[in-house]
Scaffold this motif. Structure first.
Motif, PDB file in Angstrom:
ATOM      1  N   VAL A 150     -10.158 -18.240  55.600  1.00 51.77           N
ATOM      2  CA  VAL A 150      -9.472 -19.138  56.533  1.00 51.77           C
ATOM      3  C   VAL A 150     -10.462 -20.191  57.024  1.00 51.77           C
ATOM      4  CG1 VAL A 150      -8.341 -19.321  58.786  1.00 51.77           C
ATOM      5  CG2 VAL A 150      -7.740 -17.451  57.237  1.00 51.77           C
ATOM      6  N   GLY A 151     -10.087 -21.455  56.883  1.00 51.71           N
ATOM      7  CA  GLY A 151     -10.931 -22.550  57.330  1.00 51.71           C
ATOM      8  C   GLY A 151     -11.933 -23.044  56.309  1.00 51.71           C
ATOM      9  N   SER A 152     -11.969 -22.407  55.129  1.00 53.48           N
ATOM     10  CA  SER A 152     -12.888 -22.830  54.065  1.00 53.48           C
ATOM     11  C   SER A 152     -12.076 -23.177  52.823  1.00 53.48           C
ATOM     12  CB  SER A 152     -13.867 -21.710  53.706  1.00 53.48           C
ATOM     13  OG  SER A 152     -14.638 -21.357  54.813  1.00 53.48           O
ATOM     14  N   PRO A 153     -12.378 -24.276  52.161  1.00 53.26           N
ATOM     15  CA  PRO A 153     -11.618 -24.623  50.954  1.00 53.26           C
ATOM     16  C   PRO A 153     -11.903 -23.638  49.821  1.00 53.26           C
ATOM     17  CG  PRO A 153     -13.409 -26.177  51.294  1.00 53.26           C
ATOM     18  CD  PRO A 153     -13.395 -25.271  52.472  1.00 53.26           C
ATOM     19  N   ILE A 154     -10.845 -23.298  49.092  1.00 53.88           N
ATOM     20  CA  ILE A 154     -10.955 -22.433  47.917  1.00 53.88           C
ATOM     21  C   ILE A 154     -10.067 -23.002  46.823  1.00 53.88           C
ATOM     22  CG2 ILE A 154     -11.471 -20.319  49.199  1.00 53.88           C
ATOM     23  CD1 ILE A 154      -8.520 -19.509  48.814  1.00 53.88           C
ATOM     24  N   GLU A 155     -10.279 -22.529  45.605  1.00 53.11           N
ATOM     25  CA  GLU A 155      -9.367 -22.836  44.515  1.00 53.11           C
ATOM     26  C   GLU A 155      -8.668 -21.550  44.143  1.00 53.11           C
ATOM     27  OE1 GLU A 155     -10.572 -25.194  41.232  1.00 53.11           O
ATOM     28  OE2 GLU A 155     -11.708 -26.566  42.494  1.00 53.11           O
ATOM     29  N   ILE A 156      -7.377 -21.664  43.835  1.00 54.31           N
ATOM     30  CA  ILE A 156      -6.621 -20.501  43.416  1.00 54.31           C
ATOM     31  C   ILE A 156      -5.976 -20.771  42.065  1.00 54.31           C
ATOM     32  CG2 ILE A 156      -6.150 -19.626  45.740  1.00 54.31           C
ATOM     33  CD1 ILE A 156      -3.303 -20.828  45.473  1.00 54.31           C
ATOM     34  N   ILE A 157      -5.796 -19.710  41.313  1.00 56.29           N
ATOM     35  CA  ILE A 157      -4.957 -19.733  40.123  1.00 56.29           C
ATOM     36  C   ILE A 157      -3.674 -19.055  40.573  1.00 56.29           C
ATOM     37  CG2 ILE A 157      -4.673 -19.028  37.718  1.00 56.29           C
ATOM     38  CD1 ILE A 157      -7.097 -20.876  38.166  1.00 56.29           C
ATOM     39  N   TYR A 158      -2.551 -19.733  40.397  1.00 63.88           N
ATOM     40  CA  TYR A 158      -1.287 -19.313  40.987  1.00 63.88           C
ATOM     41  C   TYR A 158      -0.190 -19.284  39.937  1.00 63.88           C
ATOM     42  CZ  TYR A 158       2.450 -19.208  44.502  1.00 63.88           C
ATOM     43  OH  TYR A 158       3.525 -18.846  45.279  1.00 63.88           O
ATOM     44  N   LEU A 159       0.661 -18.265  39.992  1.00 66.31           N
ATOM     45  CA  LEU A 159       1.791 -18.135  39.078  1.00 66.31           C
ATOM     46  C   LEU A 159       3.031 -18.712  39.753  1.00 66.31           C
ATOM     47  CD1 LEU A 159       2.759 -16.975  36.352  1.00 66.31           C
ATOM     48  CD2 LEU A 159       3.302 -14.872  37.592  1.00 66.31           C
ATOM     49  N   GLU A 160       3.583 -19.789  39.192  1.00 68.29           N
ATOM     50  CA  GLU A 160       4.783 -20.403  39.755  1.00 68.29           C
ATOM     51  C   GLU A 160       6.024 -19.640  39.310  1.00 68.29           C
ATOM     52  OE1 GLU A 160       4.646 -24.682  38.946  1.00 68.29           O
ATOM     53  OE2 GLU A 160       3.926 -24.810  41.016  1.00 68.29           O
ATOM     54  N   GLU A 161       7.164 -19.953  39.931  1.00 70.77           N
ATOM     55  CA  GLU A 161       8.413 -19.253  39.634  1.00 70.77           C
ATOM     56  C   GLU A 161       8.834 -19.357  38.174  1.00 70.77           C
ATOM     57  OE1 GLU A 161      11.507 -20.313  42.331  1.00 70.77           O
ATOM     58  OE2 GLU A 161      10.365 -19.650  44.078  1.00 70.77           O
ATOM     59  N   ASP A 162       8.474 -20.444  37.498  1.00 71.43           N
ATOM     60  CA  ASP A 162       8.835 -20.613  36.089  1.00 71.43           C
ATOM     61  C   ASP A 162       7.773 -20.031  35.147  1.00 71.43           C
ATOM     62  OD1 ASP A 162       6.819 -22.433  36.412  1.00 71.43           O
ATOM     63  OD2 ASP A 162       7.975 -24.175  35.785  1.00 71.43           O
ATOM     64  N   ASN A 163       6.887 -19.178  35.698  1.00 73.38           N
ATOM     65  CA  ASN A 163       5.830 -18.474  34.954  1.00 73.38           C
ATOM     66  C   ASN A 163       4.725 -19.384  34.424  1.00 73.38           C
ATOM     67  OD1 ASN A 163       6.758 -15.856  35.394  1.00 73.38           O
ATOM     68  ND2 ASN A 163       8.198 -16.032  33.695  1.00 73.38           N
ATOM     69  N   ARG A 164       4.618 -20.594  34.955  1.00 71.09           N
ATOM     70  CA  ARG A 164       3.475 -21.451  34.626  1.00 71.09           C
ATOM     71  C   ARG A 164       2.344 -21.105  35.570  1.00 71.09           C
ATOM     72  NH1 ARG A 164       3.961 -26.950  35.751  1.00 71.09           N
ATOM     73  NH2 ARG A 164       5.446 -26.373  37.344  1.00 71.09           N
ATOM     74  N   THR A 165       1.121 -21.160  35.078  1.00 71.79           N
ATOM     75  CA  THR A 165      -0.029 -20.978  35.966  1.00 71.79           C
ATOM     76  C   THR A 165      -0.566 -22.346  36.336  1.00 71.79           C
ATOM     77  OG1 THR A 165      -1.522 -20.731  34.078  1.00 71.79           O
ATOM     78  CG2 THR A 165      -0.686 -18.714  35.082  1.00 71.79           C
ATOM     79  N   ILE A 166      -0.938 -22.475  37.595  1.00 69.56           N
ATOM     80  CA  ILE A 166      -1.501 -23.727  38.084  1.00 69.56           C
ATOM     81  C   ILE A 166      -2.783 -23.409  38.843  1.00 69.56           C
ATOM     82  CG2 ILE A 166       0.704 -24.943  38.237  1.00 69.56           C
ATOM     83  CD1 ILE A 166       0.624 -24.379  41.274  1.00 69.56           C
ATOM     84  N   GLN A 167      -3.624 -24.387  38.954  1.00 72.42           N
ATOM     85  CA  GLN A 167      -4.848 -24.255  39.742  1.00 72.42           C
ATOM     86  C   GLN A 167      -4.760 -25.259  40.873  1.00 72.42           C
ATOM     87  OE1 GLN A 167      -8.434 -24.242  37.482  1.00 72.42           O
ATOM     88  NE2 GLN A 167      -9.749 -24.327  39.270  1.00 72.42           N
ATOM     89  N   ARG A 168      -4.962 -24.776  42.094  1.00 71.50           N
ATOM     90  CA  ARG A 168      -4.867 -25.635  43.263  1.00 71.50           C
ATOM     91  C   ARG A 168      -6.071 -25.435  44.163  1.00 71.50           C
ATOM     92  NH1 ARG A 168       0.600 -26.764  44.657  1.00 71.50           N
ATOM     93  NH2 ARG A 168       1.550 -27.578  42.777  1.00 71.50           N
ATOM     94  N   ARG A 169      -6.511 -26.518  44.786  1.00 66.13           N
ATOM     95  CA  ARG A 169      -7.532 -26.439  45.831  1.00 66.13           C
ATOM     96  C   ARG A 169      -6.797 -26.429  47.154  1.00 66.13           C
ATOM     97  NH1 ARG A 169     -13.028 -29.777  46.021  1.00 66.13           N
ATOM     98  NH2 ARG A 169     -13.180 -28.589  44.117  1.00 66.13           N
ATOM     99  N   ILE A 170      -7.059 -25.405  47.958  1.00 64.46           N
ATOM    100  CA  ILE A 170      -6.347 -25.249  49.218  1.00 64.46           C
ATOM    101  C   ILE A 170      -7.319 -24.923  50.346  1.00 64.46           C
ATOM    102  CG2 ILE A 170      -4.227 -24.468  48.079  1.00 64.46           C
ATOM    103  CD1 ILE A 170      -4.932 -21.594  48.996  1.00 64.46           C
ATOM    104  N   ASP A 171      -6.832 -25.110  51.562  1.00 62.01           N
ATOM    105  CA  ASP A 171      -7.557 -24.700  52.766  1.00 62.01           C
ATOM    106  C   ASP A 171      -6.592 -23.796  53.540  1.00 62.01           C
ATOM    107  OD1 ASP A 171      -9.251 -24.427  54.898  1.00 62.01           O
ATOM    108  OD2 ASP A 171      -9.203 -26.525  55.492  1.00 62.01           O
ATOM    109  N   ILE A 172      -6.870 -22.499  53.580  1.00 65.24           N
ATOM    110  CA  ILE A 172      -5.968 -21.534  54.196  1.00 65.24           C
ATOM    111  C   ILE A 172      -5.918 -21.747  55.703  1.00 65.24           C
ATOM    112  CG2 ILE A 172      -5.527 -19.093  54.649  1.00 65.24           C
ATOM    113  CD1 ILE A 172      -6.775 -18.473  51.943  1.00 65.24           C
ATOM    114  N   LEU A 173      -4.686 -21.895  56.210  1.00 61.73           N
ATOM    115  CA  LEU A 173      -4.469 -22.036  57.643  1.00 61.73           C
ATOM    116  C   LEU A 173      -4.196 -20.670  58.267  1.00 61.73           C
ATOM    117  CD1 LEU A 173      -2.219 -25.213  57.403  1.00 61.73           C
ATOM    118  CD2 LEU A 173      -4.675 -25.114  57.905  1.00 61.73           C
ATOM    119  N   THR A 174      -3.326 -19.874  57.633  1.00 60.85           N
ATOM    120  CA  THR A 174      -3.063 -18.494  58.058  1.00 60.85           C
ATOM    121  C   THR A 174      -2.810 -17.641  56.830  1.00 60.85           C
ATOM    122  OG1 THR A 174      -0.688 -18.870  58.316  1.00 60.85           O
ATOM    123  CG2 THR A 174      -2.035 -19.142  60.284  1.00 60.85           C
ATOM    124  N   ALA A 175      -3.242 -16.381  56.908  1.00 57.10           N
ATOM    125  CA  ALA A 175      -3.033 -15.422  55.823  1.00 57.10           C
ATOM    126  C   ALA A 175      -2.266 -14.235  56.378  1.00 57.10           C
ATOM    127  CB  ALA A 175      -4.370 -14.973  55.241  1.00 57.10           C
ATOM    128  N   GLY A 176      -1.088 -13.958  55.808  1.00 62.00           N
ATOM    129  CA  GLY A 176      -0.263 -12.853  56.253  1.00 62.00           C
ATOM    130  C   GLY A 176      -0.137 -11.785  55.180  1.00 62.00           C
TER     131      GLY A 176
END
Length: 68
Positions: A9-35
């Motif tokens: 939280v508060g630090s930029p990270i990159e994630i590999i993410y599986l979208e609903e259509d089963n494509r993988t994407i890579q995104r740079r994000i800054d987590i605001l809250t983690a639940g």
């Protein structure tokens, strides 16, 4: 995954993410809250906040920040 993402939280990270259509994407994000079910983060690609489901985050990569 929640406990592992909470540390970023508060630090930029990159994630590999599986979208609903089963494509993988890579995104740079800054987590605001983690639940228990999802992460709310600012997405640098879309330039807006976005919700990511924890179960669809396949990998987390810390982003190196340069200091001058």
């Amino acid at each position: 995954m929640e406990q592992g993402l909470q540390q970023f939280v508060g630090s930029p990270i990159e994630i590999i993410y599986l979208e609903e259509d089963n494509r993988t994407i890579q995104r740079r994000i800054d987590i605001l809250t983690a639940g228990a079910q999802c992460v709310y983060a600012y997405c640098f690609t879309r330039r807006e906040p976005e919700l990511f489901r924890n179960r669809d985050i396949l990998a987390v990569l810390p982003v190196e920040t340069r200091s001058h």
